[in-house]
Enzyme design. Structure first.
Site, PDB file in Angstrom:
ATOM      1  N   CYS A  12      10.580 116.226  78.696  1.00  0.00           N
ATOM      2  CA  CYS A  12      11.847 116.927  78.477  1.00  0.00           C
ATOM      3  C   CYS A  12      12.976 116.303  79.292  1.00  0.00           C
ATOM      4  O   CYS A  12      12.765 115.622  80.291  1.00  0.00           O
ATOM      5  CB  CYS A  12      11.692 118.400  78.833  1.00  0.00           C
ATOM      6  N   ASP A  62       7.406 128.787  83.021  1.00  0.00           N
ATOM      7  CA  ASP A  62       8.070 127.958  84.023  1.00  0.00           C
ATOM      8  C   ASP A  62       8.246 128.787  85.289  1.00  0.00           C
ATOM      9  O   ASP A  62       8.141 130.027  85.259  1.00  0.00           O
ATOM     10  CB  ASP A  62       9.431 127.493  83.498  1.00  0.00           C
TER      11      ASP A  62
END
Length: 210
Positions: free
Chosen positions: A8, A127
Site C-alpha cells: 500500500c 490496523d
C-alpha cells in the site's frame, strides 16, 4: 489457502514495478490528502496503467466526500475500495463497488460486532489504533483478534519481513497489508524490502498448520 499480499501507499512507477515484480497480489493507492503517500488522479492513472491483469488495484479513502470517491472511480480503474475512517455501512455501499472496511484495533473494541456492522464488505482490515487516520506503522496486540470475524480478515499494522511470518502463523489472515514496513522513507518504497516481505509471506505459507 494462499495468503494474499497488498503493498500500500505506492507513489512512484518504480515502486509499482517492484511490487508487481515481487509477486504482490494487490497494490494500494492512497487518496487521502494529509497522507505523505497521497496521489492525485493524474499520478494514480499513470500508476494504474503500469499494473498488469490479475493484480488488484485498491483505492484508500478516509471520510471522503462521496463526490471525490465517484470522481476517482471514473478516472482510475480501481477494483476494490478501502475505507479507513468513520464511514458507516450505508456510506460504503453507496458506490456499488466492492470494498473492505478498516477497523482501528484497541482494547474494548468488539471486532465481531464491528464486522457485523458491514455485511456488504468483502473483508475487514485490522490496523493499529492511532491518533489521526491512515497507517500508523505500529503493531497492535494480535491477541485482540477473535478466532472468527465472520468476514475475511486482512492484517495490517507494523508488518515487515521480520514479523509477518509470526503474524500469519498466529492469526491466519486471508491477506496481509504493508506500507511503512517496505519503505526507504515515507512514501518511497524499497524494492529489496518488498522482495523480502513477499518472500517471508510465501515461506510462512509453506509451514505446516496445527
Amino acid at each position: 489457502m494462499k495468503t494474499r499480499i497488498k503493498i500500500c501507499g505506492l507513489t512512484r512507477l518504480e515502486d509499482v514495478q517492484a511490487a508487481v515484480g515481487a509477486g504482490a497480489d494487490a497494490i494500494g493507492l492512497v487518496f487521502y490528502p494529509p497522507s505523505p503517500r497521497h496521489v492525485d488522479l493524474a499520478t494514480a492513472s499513470k500508476l494504474a496503467r503500469a499494473i498488469p491483469p490479475f493484480v488488484t488495484i485498491v483505492g484508500l479513502f478516509v471520510n471522503a466526500d462521496p463526490a471525490l470517491v465517484k470522481a476517482t472511480l471514473a478516472a482510475v480503474p480501481i477494483h476494490l475500495l478501502q475505507f479507513h475512517g468513520d464511514e458507516d455501512e450505508s456510506y460504503c455501499r453507496q458506490f456499488e463497488h466492492p470494498y473492505m472496511k478498516a477497523a482501528r484495533v484497541k482494547p474494548g473494541l468488539d471486532l465481531v460486532q464491528y464486522a457485523a456492522g458491514f455485511p456488504s464488505a468483502q473483508a475487514i482490515l485490522l490496523d493499529a489504533f492511532a491518533d489521526g487516520y491512515g497507517g500508523s506503522g505500529k503493531v497492535f496486540d494480535w491477541g485482540l483478534i477473535p478466532p472468527d470475524l465472520g468476514k475475511p480478515m486482512v492484517l495490517s499494522g507494523g508488518l515487515d519481513a521480520g514479523n509477518v511470518g509470526e503474524a500469519m502463523l498466529r492469526v491466519r489472515p486471508a491477506a496481509v497489508d504493508v506500507s511503512s514496513g517496505v519503505e526507504a522513507a515515507r512514501g518511497i518504497k524499497d524494492a529489496e524490502k518488498i522482495r523480502a516481505f513477499v518472500a517471508a509471506v510465501r515461506a510462512a505459507g509453506l509451514m505446516p498448520t496445527d
